[in-house]
Design an enzyme around this catalytic site. Sequence first.
Site, PDB file in Angstrom:
ATOM      1  N   HIS A  84      21.609  69.727   5.144  1.00  0.00           N
ATOM      2  CA  HIS A  84      23.129  70.225   4.989  1.00  0.00           C
ATOM      3  C   HIS A  84      23.650  71.386   4.202  1.00  0.00           C
ATOM      4  CE1 HIS A  84      27.354  68.776   4.630  1.00  0.00           C
ATOM      5  NE2 HIS A  84      27.211  68.838   6.192  1.00  0.00           N
TER       6      HIS A  84
ATOM      7  N   LYS B 269      23.930  74.811   3.092  1.00  0.00           N
ATOM      8  CA  LYS B 269      24.403  76.344   3.871  1.00  0.00           C
ATOM      9  C   LYS B 269      24.387  77.535   2.820  1.00  0.00           C
ATOM     10  CE  LYS B 269      27.620  72.784   5.205  1.00  0.00           C
ATOM     11  NZ  LYS B 269      26.968  72.299   6.222  1.00  0.00           N
TER      12      LYS B 269
ATOM     13  N   ASP C 139      18.812  90.682  -0.338  1.00  0.00           N
ATOM     14  CA  ASP C 139      18.578  91.881  -1.502  1.00  0.00           C
ATOM     15  C   ASP C 139      19.783  92.648  -1.231  1.00  0.00           C
ATOM     16  OD1 ASP C 139      16.942  94.467  -0.404  1.00  0.00           O
ATOM     17  OD2 ASP C 139      17.103  92.713   0.765  1.00  0.00           O
TER      18      ASP C 139
ATOM     19  N   HIS D  38      37.076  70.779   5.903  1.00  0.00           N
ATOM     20  CA  HIS D  38      35.588  70.835   5.817  1.00  0.00           C
ATOM     21  C   HIS D  38      35.094  71.220   4.439  1.00  0.00           C
ATOM     22  CE1 HIS D  38      31.272  71.837   6.828  1.00  0.00           C
ATOM     23  NE2 HIS D  38      31.330  70.783   7.532  1.00  0.00           N
TER      24      HIS D  38
ATOM     25  N   LYS E 190      34.303  71.210   0.393  1.00  0.00           N
ATOM     26  CA  LYS E 190      33.492  70.421  -0.705  1.00  0.00           C
ATOM     27  C   LYS E 190      33.916  70.933  -2.057  1.00  0.00           C
ATOM     28  CE  LYS E 190      31.065  70.205   3.616  1.00  0.00           C
ATOM     29  NZ  LYS E 190      31.637  69.179   4.034  1.00  0.00           N
TER      30      LYS E 190
ATOM     31  N   ASP F 209      41.222  71.328 -14.508  1.00  0.00           N
ATOM     32  CA  ASP F 209      42.055  72.003 -15.363  1.00  0.00           C
ATOM     33  C   ASP F 209      42.333  73.447 -14.914  1.00  0.00           C
ATOM     34  OD1 ASP F 209      42.499  69.495 -16.413  1.00  0.00           O
ATOM     35  OD2 ASP F 209      40.746  69.782 -17.923  1.00  0.00           O
TER      36      ASP F 209
END
Length: 808
Positions: free
Chosen positions: A331, A333, A338, A659, A661, A666
């Site tokens: 999973h 990604k 360079d 989608h 994550k 704070d």
Amino acid sequence: MAQISLHGTLHVTIYEVDKLHSGGGPHFFRKLVENIEETVGFGKGVSKLYATIDLEKARVGRTRILENEQSNPRWYESFHVYCAHQASNVIFTVKDDNPIGATLIGRAYVPVEELLDGEEIDRWVEILDEDKNPVHSGSKIHVKLQYFEVTKDRNWGQGIRSSKYPGVPYTYFSQRQGCKVSLYQDAHIPDKFVPQIPLAGGNYYEPHRCWEDVFDAITNAKHLIYITGWSVYTEISLIRDSRRPKPGGDITLGELLKKKASEGVRVLMLVWDDRTSVGLLKKDGLMATHDEETEHFFQNTDVHCVLCPRNPDDGGSFVQDLQISTMFTHHQKIVVVDSAMPNGDSQRRRIVSFVGGLDLCDGRYDSPFHSLFRTLDSAHHDDFHQPNFAGASIEKGGPREPWHDIHSRLEGPIAWDVLFNFEQRWRKQGGKDLLIQLRELEDVIIPPSPVMYPDDFEAWNVQLFRSIDGGAAFGFPETPEDAPEAGLVSGKDNIIDRSIQDAYIHAIRRAKNFIYIENQYFLGSSFGWSPDGIKPEDINALHLIPKELSLKILSKIAAGERFTVYIVVPMWPEGIPESASVQAILDWQKRTMEMMYKDIVQALKANGIIEDPRNYLTFFCLGNREVKKSGEYEPAEKPEPDTDYIRAQEARRFMIYVHTKMMIVDDEYIIIGSANINQRSMDGARDSEIAMGAYQPHHLSTRQPARGQIHGFRMSLWYEHLGMLDESFLNPESEECVRKVNQMAEKYWDLYSSETLEHDLPGHLLRYPIGVASEGDVTELPGTEFFPDTKARVLGAKSDYLPPILTT
């Protein structure tokens, strides 16, 4: 015995078991092994002993397997266990493994109350059988335990107190200083989208554009382009904003990568091999990742594309191995390239990496406008993504599924850690050794080095985290004794990096004022779920994040301090919303929410506070609704009558798929990655994941609120979701702010779900359509048993045939 709350860290060592059989020969074992042979027909058995650590019924640690050491197995393994559990005993279970499962030998109990004083316990504990009688040889297990209560941690509730904060402990990668981070909301942001958001030092927040930057990074690479993805689709184009064209921007991703490889750049790709896409199961795979098309596209070219199954680490049972290779995914990604030096030194090159939630595939390109219908003849005409309706297509028209995601670009020493992760994965599963040897290019590519001085106001400290095991990463230590030294955890004969979960736990424990989460899933801490219709111990969604959040809120209620947790999830997980798998996940989500609300309601009552629990913990989803405009794309066909598709098309509405994550704490600390808040992503031995945790040492929430890039990013996200900014948003923990946001989200939900529509929805943030009853039970909102335009229950439904391991 009464259950006692354990919230903190438990250090445990399992040394050995003595005299597992008495002088009469290993009768017990012989019998055991014969039984296994008869039952299974797997030929002659050998003893395969292992021990586990449980807090009541929650498994929190396990040793490796020892073969043929029947009488005196010696493990000498240490465990560092984060706990947020109710338990009366720490239970050590000794088992004998076999191809189908395991046979119980006995259990040893250490009462939790003996741990509470924080003193070290080092003892031989009697092993008992199912009836709590000593096993017949009087065998004992030698263990050592010490409990550190969470409030004894000097970082508890203190945030990041200074630039000397060392990062999350006991992890594979240490924190890197002198880095630079670019934060991305969505794949693209049009010009002039974000209003002026003031930052410290008289600056204003400047948004970055993810796919433009990825396009530039790939286009300008001279030596290496490394990509991993759950899905990579060769037919997409990264540049689609007609107001911001780029030279060569109309090329597809596949052609761009072929072009770079033909110029001599080493292009290596690891794309998840979706095993379900093989054979009869389904031509395009359960999840339609295009893995075989992508492999086929690059055959006989200079691009090296490897389809990469999620292979189990060695040592699982036959059943477990089958589960991992067919149920779990790669999973991560990432893109690693360079790049030119920032100072314009044309000779030298450095490494730059991208990490986050966006795969380079179809259905991902979107902007904060998240239009349903108005881009169908432009940016989304050749990229129509709508997997929630059977048979949806551009020919039948919208609504398409809009896509909200978050990503990041990493520069400085942290970028080399992402490179190292790719190299470990390639060495394990990439086949031929095609990795560029950076040592041979040391006169061109610089070694890992800071990109900013520590005293630069815009510098970042960043740490890389993963969920991965030795089945997917080369070079993990061979023995469990060495695992803790490398910041890894030992499982049952596999070595696991579970640092993403650790990072979330640490960030929640440090939090002072508020937490803002956007995630595609929100379920877990199943050890705390009500046993309503299930046996919680059978679910095994044991990660701590939901429980840590509710315990944080409880500690603030007890201290009389404000604290708010905002959580944004999709309306439902992508797929046909009535399907068994989507409904099962919604059921787990409801149980997770309910556990948290029950905790909060109990704490409010205990402290004599009469207040809506949604002022402390509040859930949202995103949706859009658009009036029809003249000149809009007109589909040639219509959806089938009496389907979710035609109903959504006529009502002109659909969810915006969350989608992302991400977690912000704070306004000073941010986690961005590929990992969902579910067991698959947080386990370490299930889906492989990568994430980064970052802060700006000059923008901490110490004496006054943090006003660095993370604050600007959150305000920009809130502007995207709410369509406006308000003074109260500067203090998300305040009652004024949470009431304002909840009220706006309720108003937007009413507009979204109403029969008629007069104007476009003024904002996308919708109240998640649930109620919270007086005892904390999660209920239906009146009149909202089903999501609009569907027959899909909002609260989900338990699946009688899908195993929990698949849906948690």
